[in-house]
Design an enzyme around this catalytic site. Structure first.
Site, mmCIF file in Angstrom:
data_model
loop_
_atom_site.group_PDB
_atom_site.id
_atom_site.type_symbol
_atom_site.label_atom_id
_atom_site.label_comp_id
_atom_site.label_asym_id
_atom_site.label_seq_id
_atom_site.Cartn_x
_atom_site.Cartn_y
_atom_site.Cartn_z
ATOM 1 N N GLU A 124 -0.681 6.265 -18.741
ATOM 2 C CA GLU A 124 -1.486 6.763 -17.617
ATOM 3 C C GLU A 124 -0.712 7.686 -16.686
ATOM 4 O O GLU A 124 -1.283 8.564 -16.053
ATOM 5 C CB GLU A 124 -1.999 5.610 -16.742
ATOM 6 C CG GLU A 124 -3.135 4.821 -17.308
ATOM 7 C CD GLU A 124 -2.643 3.568 -17.984
ATOM 8 O OE1 GLU A 124 -1.453 3.551 -18.374
ATOM 9 O OE2 GLU A 124 -3.424 2.626 -18.124
ATOM 10 N N LYS A 158 23.374 -6.358 -16.479
ATOM 11 C CA LYS A 158 23.162 -5.444 -17.605
ATOM 12 C C LYS A 158 22.632 -4.092 -17.124
ATOM 13 O O LYS A 158 21.631 -4.025 -16.399
ATOM 14 C CB LYS A 158 22.166 -6.075 -18.587
ATOM 15 C CG LYS A 158 22.747 -7.289 -19.300
ATOM 16 C CD LYS A 158 23.886 -6.841 -20.220
ATOM 17 C CE LYS A 158 24.585 -8.008 -20.899
ATOM 18 N NZ LYS A 158 25.843 -7.572 -21.548
ATOM 19 N N GLU A 214 -5.523 -6.254 12.005
ATOM 20 C CA GLU A 214 -4.272 -6.428 11.252
ATOM 21 C C GLU A 214 -3.799 -5.116 10.627
ATOM 22 O O GLU A 214 -2.617 -4.947 10.343
ATOM 23 C CB GLU A 214 -4.439 -7.515 10.175
ATOM 24 C CG GLU A 214 -5.320 -7.161 8.968
ATOM 25 C CD GLU A 214 -6.804 -7.431 9.194
ATOM 26 O OE1 GLU A 214 -7.238 -7.455 10.361
ATOM 27 O OE2 GLU A 214 -7.528 -7.604 8.185
ATOM 28 N N HIS A 261 -10.799 -4.818 11.775
ATOM 29 C CA HIS A 261 -9.581 -5.387 11.166
ATOM 30 C C HIS A 261 -8.344 -4.981 11.962
ATOM 31 O O HIS A 261 -7.652 -4.024 11.586
ATOM 32 C CB HIS A 261 -9.456 -4.909 9.717
ATOM 33 C CG HIS A 261 -10.450 -5.529 8.799
ATOM 34 N ND1 HIS A 261 -10.264 -6.769 8.236
ATOM 35 C CD2 HIS A 261 -11.658 -5.101 8.374
ATOM 36 C CE1 HIS A 261 -11.308 -7.083 7.489
ATOM 37 N NE2 HIS A 261 -12.167 -6.075 7.555
ATOM 38 N N GLY A 303 6.995 0.560 -3.160
ATOM 39 C CA GLY A 303 6.279 0.883 -1.923
ATOM 40 C C GLY A 303 7.138 0.581 -0.707
ATOM 41 O O GLY A 303 7.244 1.379 0.234
ATOM 42 N N GLN A 305 19.755 2.546 -18.105
ATOM 43 C CA GLN A 305 20.078 3.723 -18.923
ATOM 44 C C GLN A 305 18.850 4.205 -19.707
ATOM 45 O O GLN A 305 18.546 5.392 -19.764
ATOM 46 C CB GLN A 305 21.194 3.381 -19.912
ATOM 47 C CG GLN A 305 22.515 3.008 -19.266
ATOM 48 C CD GLN A 305 23.548 2.630 -20.329
ATOM 49 O OE1 GLN A 305 23.582 3.213 -21.407
ATOM 50 N NE2 GLN A 305 24.379 1.641 -20.030
ATOM 51 N N MET A 349 -15.646 -13.231 12.286
ATOM 52 C CA MET A 349 -16.469 -13.086 13.491
ATOM 53 C C MET A 349 -17.924 -13.410 13.164
ATOM 54 O O MET A 349 -18.629 -14.070 13.935
ATOM 55 C CB MET A 349 -16.359 -11.674 14.037
ATOM 56 C CG MET A 349 -17.285 -11.415 15.226
ATOM 57 S SD MET A 349 -18.025 -9.789 15.130
ATOM 58 C CE MET A 349 -18.756 -9.577 16.717
ATOM 59 N N CYS A 378 -13.685 -9.920 11.166
ATOM 60 C CA CYS A 378 -14.755 -9.350 10.335
ATOM 61 C C CYS A 378 -15.690 -10.464 9.868
ATOM 62 O O CYS A 378 -16.462 -10.974 10.662
ATOM 63 C CB CYS A 378 -14.146 -8.533 9.192
ATOM 64 S SG CYS A 378 -15.279 -7.244 8.641
ATOM 65 N N TYR A 430 -7.887 -10.121 -6.087
ATOM 66 C CA TYR A 430 -7.057 -10.919 -6.992
ATOM 67 C C TYR A 430 -6.227 -10.039 -7.899
ATOM 68 O O TYR A 430 -5.117 -10.364 -8.278
ATOM 69 C CB TYR A 430 -7.929 -11.803 -7.885
ATOM 70 C CG TYR A 430 -8.484 -13.003 -7.169
ATOM 71 C CD1 TYR A 430 -7.635 -13.952 -6.600
ATOM 72 C CD2 TYR A 430 -9.848 -13.196 -7.064
ATOM 73 C CE1 TYR A 430 -8.145 -15.046 -5.944
ATOM 74 C CE2 TYR A 430 -10.363 -14.294 -6.417
ATOM 75 C CZ TYR A 430 -9.510 -15.224 -5.849
ATOM 76 O OH TYR A 430 -10.011 -16.298 -5.203
HETATM 77 N N1 GLN Z 1 -18.755 -9.349 3.913
HETATM 78 C C1 GLN Z 1 -18.871 -8.931 5.266
HETATM 79 C C2 GLN Z 1 -19.567 -7.590 5.382
HETATM 80 O O1 GLN Z 1 -19.659 -6.853 4.425
HETATM 81 C C3 GLN Z 1 -17.534 -8.886 5.958
HETATM 82 C C4 GLN Z 1 -16.601 -7.897 5.351
HETATM 83 C C5 GLN Z 1 -15.179 -8.129 5.783
HETATM 84 O O2 GLN Z 1 -14.822 -9.192 6.254
HETATM 85 N N2 GLN Z 1 -14.344 -7.139 5.596
HETATM 86 O O3 GLN Z 1 -20.039 -7.230 6.429
#
Ligand code: GLN
Length: 544
Positions: free
Chosen positions: A148, A186, A518, A516, A18, A191, A385, A382, A54
């Site tokens: 796959e 190696k 980020e 978000h 990526g 190859q 907050m 999110c 995870y």
């Molecule tokens: N779990 C929360 C919701 O569904 C916040 C989701 C998140 O932080 N992306 O609103």
């Protein structure tokens, strides 16, 4: 006419395909070409939306509301090109569409088969939406030889056969391991991998050889001979000190020049690498450092917060400081205040990121309280907050303030909104509905309050657009008591119904956002919220 670059991986997974695709795209872009990158994922999930962070790392959300593979985040960060729904496909989505058509009778009684039906669907996806792009890079997930990925390989083989000569190119990423006992690199795994790819009808044009040790000329020549590529097309790809050095490093090794040569392009402009030189200069020569505590849930796996991690680094680049990130499991704060003080006191900033579910929520709320009371810069994203609002409500006397996500509550400061308007019209979601695709997803606008801290952070903007991925919202019935307690609702959805940003004017830097940010930060264009948060943390570091 768009040209296609197909990127496959061999020998082992986790070679950083990526990042390689993103870096190659960035180099072509630096030469003035218009690029787009696509990801083909061979797994059977329809999209990564319901996959555990995870297992699969973060879910990257696009402006148009697709829940995609985290590689699309790399692509966007390295090229600045906004990814779209049509840039990520999975086997699951291909099969879902084909089976739906089969049930409708669209195939008129024909036998539905992997070849041609699945391969045709993959080809159509690869060739769609070419617009005026010069290069479309297609990264195939997994490793050559996986069961796959076979239909994807077959689709590539057919496309290469059907398009014009010099319109497609195959880049194969392999591993050249170092065997310490023999003291040798190696080439055999490479190859074998190329032979496997060739047996599927795809002859690689460029080999990108990941290695921990420099690849001597003799080894390079040997790979070239055995794998039937030019020696110059065997590109050594040594481990890089930072992901941000990768484009410059691959350029020095001749990757972009060799790719262009493979297309028969000899008059390409030299790349303008100023932005990348500036990014690496800032990254490797910081003038200070700050430590940020991220209080979350998936702290054991760095990929679960990939974009967040990168955005914090970008905030550091904007301020020319190194950002040390301490990942803290929120659950350990449920033992009491002593642990919280011990862990959070050394922090110059506290961030509570997005997340799902009740586990660790009390620890997150306690971290908000610590940041508020101790006046440590706080950034809630999110779920973060939502926790900041629940904490504020508890401080205002609503002892049972909670979120309906965590179970029934008589003080639902955060709850589910069942209907709201979007550009596409009325949207709705149900409590207990399907988990896939029932969230507020993608870009939504927010109106910022004039003279608010947030509007200043966004350079005085009145309206911003940010990406969302959540099911719950802060309940606007609590706005009044929360404002009395000191939280200001500085950003709201354009219809005034959904809280988007909260801040605390009596605090050095306290911002919670329902979206978000980020996801939109870039190394050469750090997101203003992250630049501002790290600047505040730098101030804090001077105080303590
Ligand atoms: N779990 C929360 C919701 O569904 C916040 C989701 C998140 O932080 N992306 O609103």
């Amino acid at each position: 006419m768009a040209r296609y670059i197909f990127i496959t991986g061999g020998v082992v997974s986790s070679l950083g395909k990526g990042l390689m695709a993103a870096s190659l795209a960035a180099l072509l872009q630096a030469r003035g070409y218009k690029v787009r990158i696509r990801k083909f994922d061979p797994y059977l999930n329809v999209d990564p939306g319901t996959m555990s962070p995870y297992q699969h790392g973060e879910v990257y959300v696009t402006d148009d509301g697709a829940e995609t593979d985290l590689d699309l985040g790399h692509y966007e960060r390295f090229t600045g090109v906004s990814a779209r729904q049509s840039d990520n496909i999975t086997s699951g989505r291909v099969y879902r569409d084909i089976i739906a058509r089969e049930r409708r009778g669209d195939y008129l009684g024909a036998t539905v088969q992997v070849i041609p039906h699945v391969t045709d669907a993959i080809k159509a996806f690869a060739l769609a939406d070419q617009d005026d792009h010069d290069f479309i890079l297609c990264e195939i997930g997994g490793t050559v030889g996986d069961i796959e990925s076979l239909p994807f390989m077959e689709a590539i083989r057919q496309i290469r056969n059907e398009l014009e000569p010099f319109q497609t190119l195959s880049v194969h990423v392999t591993l050249v391991p170092y065997i310490a006992a023999a003291g040798e690199l190696k080439t055999k795994p490479t190859q074998h991998s190329v032979r496997e790819l060739a047996s599927l009808g795809i002859k690689p044009d460029v080999l990108l050889c990941r290695a921990e040790h420099p690849i001597p000329d003799a080894e390079r020549q040997k790979i070239a001979n055995f794998c039937n590529v030019r020696r110059e097309a065997v590109i050594p790809a040594l481990d890089a000190p930072s992901i941000y050095s990768v484009p410059l490093q691959y350029h020095r090794e001749g990757l972009d020049a060799e790719v262009l040569r493979g297309f028969g392009i000899t008059d390409a402009p030299e790349p303008d690498l100023d932005a990348w030189n500036d990014v690496t200069d800032r990254y490797f020569n910081p003038e200070g450092e700050v430590t940020i505590g991220v209080v979350g849930k998936y702290v054991g796996l760095p990929d679960a917060y990939k974009s967040l991690n990168e955005a914090l680094v970008h905030g550091g680049l904007a301020n020319r400081v190194k950002v040390n990130i301490k990942w803290i499991d929120a659950e350990i704060f449920e033992g009491g205040d002593e642990e919280i003080t011990a862990r959070l006191e050394p922090m110059h900033g506290i961030l509570v990121p997005g997340g799902f579910g009740e586990r660790g929520s009390e620890g997150k709320i306690a971290s908000v309280r610590f940041a508020r009371e101790r006046k440590v810069p706080f950034f809630g994203i999110c779920l973060g907050m939502q926790m900041a609002c629940i904490e504020g409500a508890r401080a205002a006397g609503f002892a049972h303030a909670s979120s309906t996500e965590f179970g029934e509550t008589d003080e639902p400061v955060v709850g589910i909104i069942t209907e709201w308007m979007s550009e596409e019209g009325l949207q709705s979601r149900k409590q207990g509905g399907d988990l896939g695709g029932t969230m507020r997803l993608g870009a939504y606008e927010a109106k910022l309050a004039r003279n608010s801290h947030s509007s200043a952070i966004y350079g005085g903007a009145d309206v911003i657009s940010e990406r969302h991925r959540h099911r719950y919202e802060v309940n606007s019935a609590y706005i009044d008591p929360l404002e009395k307690q000191g939280l200001v609702f500085a950003g709201m959805s354009p219809d005034g119904l959904l809280p988007e940003i909260v801040e605390r004017p009596d605090h050095p830097w306290f911002v919670g956002v329902q979206f978000h940010p980020e996801l939109k930060s870039k190394p050469f264009d750090p997101h203003p919220l992250f630049a501002g948060f790290i600047a505040a943390a730098l101030e804090q570091s001077r105080l303590v």
